[in-house]
Design an enzyme around this catalytic site. Structure first.
Site, short mmCIF file in Angstrom:
data_model
loop_
_atom_site.label_atom_id
_atom_site.label_comp_id
_atom_site.label_asym_id
_atom_site.label_seq_id
_atom_site.Cartn_x
_atom_site.Cartn_y
_atom_site.Cartn_z
N SER A 12 7.84 3.85 12.69
CA SER A 12 8.74 5.01 12.66
C SER A 12 9.66 4.98 13.87
CB SER A 12 7.92 6.31 12.69
OG SER A 12 8.75 7.44 12.92
N TYR A 26 1.77 12.33 14.91
CA TYR A 26 2.44 11.36 14.05
C TYR A 26 3.05 10.23 14.88
CZ TYR A 26 5.77 9.49 10.62
OH TYR A 26 6.48 8.67 9.80
N GLY A 61 8.57 6.77 -2.73
CA GLY A 61 9.32 6.55 -1.50
C GLY A 61 9.58 5.09 -1.19
N THR A 70 3.30 4.20 -4.58
CA THR A 70 3.58 5.07 -5.72
C THR A 70 4.84 5.92 -5.55
OG1 THR A 70 2.15 6.83 -4.84
CG2 THR A 70 1.14 5.22 -6.34
N THR A 81 0.85 -1.19 0.00
CA THR A 81 0.00 0.00 0.00
C THR A 81 0.89 1.24 0.00
OG1 THR A 81 -0.18 0.13 2.42
CG2 THR A 81 -1.80 -1.23 1.25
#
Length: 260
Positions: A146, A159, A21, A19, A16
């Site tokens: 992350s 985040y 990175g 497109t 997912t």
């Protein structure tokens, strides 16, 4: 990549947010190792550009427009994969958004947008992929987390909170799905130079002090993350589940400080 499960020499993997990175780099690496890859994105134009970029393996690439926060999109995605391939051997739940503001400036809509994509979207991706993974007899799921929940980054409250939830999901789902032959792990990238990084740090002059924090002396590349994801998707990591792999050049200390 050997295989993501015990089913075929040509595994089928969903990426997912594929497109750009880390998602695009992972799709490219998986295609190079012989996998069939399904990539998603929310924008048709970006999906088209990604398909052009990956055209060398076009016969093993499927692009599907889907927003991971929309259950109807994920249901359609699952139906498309089922009709084309019948199963999934692996999933890289990578789609995510960033947002960096001082805590007092984070609006409710900002907080909801980040949590919606980064946490709920990851959960829903796994939920809708489960029947396809079970159809393959098991497989491997990698969630993109992350470094920020590990160390703390000022201005990243929403985040980092969303990514801490992803870390918890990997541990919990790793335990819950093990009996079904499905492994679940996460990766925690550090400072990786992608479109998202450039959006957050647009001035190149600001890159040097960030780089200086990294013991290995450089910023990360999307390919660094892709290599780790490919490993966790493969049978080479067959005895690893519920774990997080930090890919940050040493930014987050591996052990607690012994000095106090």
């Amino acid at each position: 990549m050997n295989s993501t499960s015990h089913s075929t020499s040509h595994p089928t993997v969903l990426v997912t947010g594929g497109t750009s990175g880390m998602g695009l780099a992972t799709a490219r690496l998986l295609l190079a190792t012989g996998a069939r890859v399904v990539i998603t994105g929310r924008d048709d134009a970006r999906l088209f550009r990604a398909a052009e970029d990956l055209a060398a393996a076009e016969e093993r690439l499927l692009t599907v427009r889907a927003d991971v926060t929309v259950p109807a999109d994920l249901a359609r995605l699952a139906d498309t994969v089922r009709e084309r391939y019948g199963k999934l051997d692996g999933v890289f739940a990578n789609a995510g958004v960033a947002g960096f503001q001082p805590v007092q400036e984070v609006g409710e809509a900002d907080f909801a947008r980040i949590l919606d994509t980064n946490l709920k979207g990851v959960f829903l991706t796994v939920q809708y992929a489960l029947p396809l993974l079970e159809a393959a007899g098991g497989g491997s799921v990698v969630l993109n987390a992350s470094w920020t929940p590990h160390r703390g980054l000022p201005g990243a409250a929403a985040y980092a909170a969303s990514k801490a939830g992803v870390l918890s999901l990997a541990r919990t789902l790793g335990a819950e799905l093990a009996g079904r032959g499905i492994r679940v792990n996460s990766v925690s990238p550090g400072y990786v130079v992608t479109e998202m990084f450039h959006a957050a740090v647009p001035d190149p002059a600001d890159h040097e002090p960030i780089r200086a924090q990294v013991p290995l002396g450089r910023l990360g590349r999307a390919e660094d993350v892709a290599e780790a994801v490919a490993f966790l998707l493969s049978e080479r990591s067959g005895y690893i589940t519920g774990q997080d792999l930090v890919i940050d050049g040493g930014l987050v200390p591996a052990f607690p400080s012994l000095t106090g």
